[in-house]
Design a protein around this motif. Sequence first.
Motif, mmCIF file in Angstrom:
data_model
loop_
_atom_site.group_PDB
_atom_site.id
_atom_site.type_symbol
_atom_site.label_atom_id
_atom_site.label_comp_id
_atom_site.label_asym_id
_atom_site.label_seq_id
_atom_site.Cartn_x
_atom_site.Cartn_y
_atom_site.Cartn_z
ATOM 1 N N UNK A 265 0.843 -1.312 0.073
ATOM 2 C CA UNK A 265 -0.247 -0.202 -0.182
ATOM 3 C C UNK A 265 1.047 1.302 0.081
ATOM 4 N N UNK A 266 0.201 2.685 -0.478
ATOM 5 C CA UNK A 266 0.889 3.745 -0.467
ATOM 6 C C UNK A 266 0.729 4.270 0.453
ATOM 7 N N UNK A 267 2.255 5.641 0.922
ATOM 8 C CA UNK A 267 1.708 6.006 2.194
ATOM 9 C C UNK A 267 1.779 5.504 3.318
ATOM 10 N N UNK A 268 2.491 4.550 3.521
ATOM 11 C CA UNK A 268 2.734 3.153 4.712
ATOM 12 C C UNK A 268 3.934 2.848 5.029
ATOM 13 N N UNK A 269 4.875 3.630 5.575
ATOM 14 C CA UNK A 269 6.307 3.056 5.790
ATOM 15 C C UNK A 269 6.513 1.930 6.462
ATOM 16 N N UNK A 270 5.343 1.404 7.826
ATOM 17 C CA UNK A 270 5.832 0.222 8.051
ATOM 18 C C UNK A 270 5.798 -0.695 6.894
ATOM 19 N N UNK A 271 4.471 -0.865 6.184
ATOM 20 C CA UNK A 271 4.535 -1.726 4.964
ATOM 21 C C UNK A 271 5.159 -2.101 4.394
#
Length: 323
Positions: A265-271
Amino acid sequence: MYYHPTFTWTQHIAQGNLEGVVKANLSNLKAFEADFGPVDLIHAQTARPAGIIAKRLSDETGIPFCITEHTGPFPDKYSVGKDGKLKPALKLAYDSSAQNIAESHFQKQRMQAQGISRVTVIPNFVEEDFFKCSLKSDSRAFRFFSLGYIHPKKGFDTLLAAFKLVVSEYESASLTIGGTGEYLETYRQLTADAGILDKVSWLGEINREEALHQYQNCDAFVLASQYEALGNVFLEAIACGKPIIATKCGAPEETVNETNGVAVEKNNPEALSKAMLYLINNIGKYDSRQIRQDFMSRFSSQAVMPQLYSLYKNISSLHPRQR
């Protein structure tokens, strides 16, 4: 390449000298025909302004034209009016085109949502004889490579945040970033503030030869875009046999598969950090030869050019030049 200089300016004044631009392109067309003979088809790369110009040239010469739409995000703010619909000149160009071409199925859906008809999907191709596999230099460090316009729309803030999480678990990882843009110094400072300055190399603007070197000498390619109509950098990476990490931002979901990488997913540093760590720990699962073969079957000139040739022949037969 034919070049005939002319003045242009803001579209708000005399359409940016559209008449002069059309005349310049007509001069280029005549010069080409003098060297190579009559032209049967004009292929415009994006509708604004190339498709609009192609429409005018077609009116002058009777040569049919087609449009490949590369704009991302589509439509952009310059292509629509206050009502969110395509500006009349653009709509007329698409309506008059013998065929409209999207780089991906995602781009096709975006075009059709604007009422554009006769849309077919033919992706860009990457030169397989230039972008090719090479053995990575022997190193214990795992190196990620990223390349793009340095701007939030390419997700470099997300990538840096994710990479900080990666090095907290895998200290020997490194990240090399190529490209330039208005946010370059902002992100350099962000790198320093995050305490990962020694782990990130900023190359600035690089040419194709340097890009090839970076693709061939990294372990994986990563880009955290907000939107991609296709994403040529992903194609170049898999052409070099490298696994990729992309964000689910449109077309990359069509490129990434189990053979060549991971989509998050975009905008998701953890992922994104989890995907990067996954590649570090499972890089042996990715076979560069299989990745290269996947590229060859979908995005090489051998795969794409026959599609273009068939399209050109079909247009030329159904819409012969009105001489």
